[in-house]
Design a protein around this motif. Structure first.
Motif: not given
Length: 461
Positions: A126-136, A324-332
């Motif tokens: 299971i992969a997971s990631w932490n990132a910022a994705t500005p609009p665009g 992973p989407f829940n983890a990515a959400y927390a890291a926003t």
């Protein structure tokens, strides 16, 4: 009452043919200035220590990590929180969003990790990631590996993700298989573990996308995976109690949101995962702003739970339970790390609670298997916040009628078994799967020494 949709139900709907059009070109260049001597041997250093037996965690997050991958247009950025950004596009691609039908052009760049050989030849990853994705901007994570028979997997998409939902719809990808392994929503799995086939090595590929001609970029701070080989088991040995401690974690009920925003997994009745995620986000002192919550009906209590449901929603899975989407959400949220992993016992979970780190755990059970729950479920997330003097589990269970009723105490042996087993019998006597100790962990970038040690013992930092 079933408080979440089944986590490993085979999804019938196929992704539109456009899924293939978003595949970026191959990574072709070594990271700038990355000499072989700069790169630690795989398996050594930060985030490379496997949890002993059954589970292996490998995460890339340091400046050296980002420089030692193979790049095509990405750039490592130093600082207090090193990251990876899109510097010079490697190309342009048209992507047709299967959930909106819209086609748009995107510039992209890629980063491919070194090959990682897990200490545990794996049946699941299971992969997971932490990132910022500005609009665009948005990103895609893929996995490719080598089987124990020497053959290779294809590149599997593990997720297409954006923090918002204005550019693309975040999505998993169905119907990915080569006859030896399959991706089920967010999990790579060997099709027949009893055959002895395992994934012996893997690498991850990260593709960053932005609006053509802009200077926008995602920033990725952390990328990795948990590989595991949990044996099939209907029961697990009971562990000895070792902690009497409870963390003060906010309490939110998913059931107070029943009927709200049914476009996100039919409303609150199925929001166990985002409700649990929001509890821990707020435990660490983070929460959405009033501006971010302005879209929520002002008559709804706890609008941040609605917000978490919207921004964890997987448009292909049609649910908010993509791990992973829940983890990515927390890291926003500012300066937050998050990962999906597995633990081997309540003893490991006790070590986290002792350090002040609550955990979101995934389990399924019949009503009679968990005394005091009052329901059965084919898949449910709850937040473990402590242990009693006799070792019983204290959980914030979002499948409760009110916020005040969320705190529950569950019998240690019952709870440990429903969480750690990989096989179970449903209400009709049919054999079903269990999650084998899956949990999400969220923690601040600047964590206390005791928290760092607890996470390091699991190979997460």
């Amino acid at each position: 009452m079933t408080s979440s949709t089944p986590r490993r139900t085979v999804l019938a709907a196929a992704l539109a043919a456009a899924a293939g059009t978003a595949a970026a070109g191959p990574a072709t260049a070594a990271g700038p200035g990355c000499a072989a001597s700069d790169c630690p041997a795989d398996g050594a250093g930060r985030g490379h220590v496997p949890a002993a037996g059954l589970v292996d965690n490998r995460f890339w997050s340091s400046y050296t990590d980002w420089r030692c991958g193979t790049t095509a247009g990405t750039k490592a950025v130093a600082g207090l929180r090193p990251g990876l950004t899109l510097a010079t596009p490697a190309g342009r691609v048209d992507y047709t969003d299967p959930h909106t039908g819209r086609t748009a052009a995107w510039e992209y760049a890629t980063w491919t990790s070194p090959v990682h050989t897990p200490a545990v030849p794996a049946t699941e990853v299971i992969a997971s990631w932490n990132a910022a994705t500005p609009p665009g901007t948005w990103l895609q994570v893929e996995l490719s590996g080598t089987y124990s028979d020497g053959t290779a997997t294809p590149w599997y998409v593990m997720g297409r993700w954006a923090a918002g939902d204005g550019d693309i719809r975040r999505t998993s990808v169905d119907d990915q298989t080569d006859g030896k392994s399959t991706v089920w929503t967010d999990t790579f799995a060997i099709d027949d573990a009893a055959s002895g086939l395992r994934l012996s090595a893997y690498r991850l590929r990260l593709t960053l996308y932005r609006t053509p001609g802009s200077a926008l970029t995602p920033t990725v701070w952390r990328l990795g995976a948990m590989a595991s080989d949990i044996p099939d088991r209907f029961t697990v040995p009971a562990s000895e109690p070792g902690l009497d401690h409870e963390l003060l974690v906010p309490r939110y009920s998913q059931n107070t949101h029943v009927g709200q925003y049914p476009e996100y997994d039919n409303g609150g009745e199925a929001w166990c995962s985002p409700t649990s995620s929001q509890m821990i986000v707020e435990y660490w002192g983070r929460r959405p702003s009033a501006e971010q919550l302005a879209w929520v009906n002002p008559s709804f209590a706890d609008p941040q739970v609605c917000h978490a449901a919207r921004y964890t929603y997987d448009h292909q899975y049609q649910g908010c339970g993509n791990w992973p989407f829940n983890a990515a959400y927390a890291a926003t949220y500012p300066d937050m790390n998050a990962a999906v992993t597995r633990l081997r016992s309540l003893t490991e979970l006790e070590s986290l609670i002792r350090a002040g780190i609550p955990a979101i755990t995934s389990q399924s059970f019949r009503k009679e298997e968990l005394t005091g729950a009052g329901y059965g479920t084919s898949g449910h997330l709850m937040t473990v916040i402590g242990f009693t003097a006799t070792g019983d589990v204290i959980a914030n269970d979002p499948a409760s009628p009110t916020n005040e009723a969320v705190r529950r105490v569950y019998r240690r042996q019952e709870w440990e078994n429903i969480w750690l087993r990989t096989k179970r019998y449903d209400a009709n006597g049919k054999v079903r799967g269990g999650t084998g100790g899956v949990c999400y962990l969220f923690w601040p970038v600047k964590s206390a020494p005791s928290q760092h040690r607890a996470l390091q013992a699991l190979g997460l930092v």
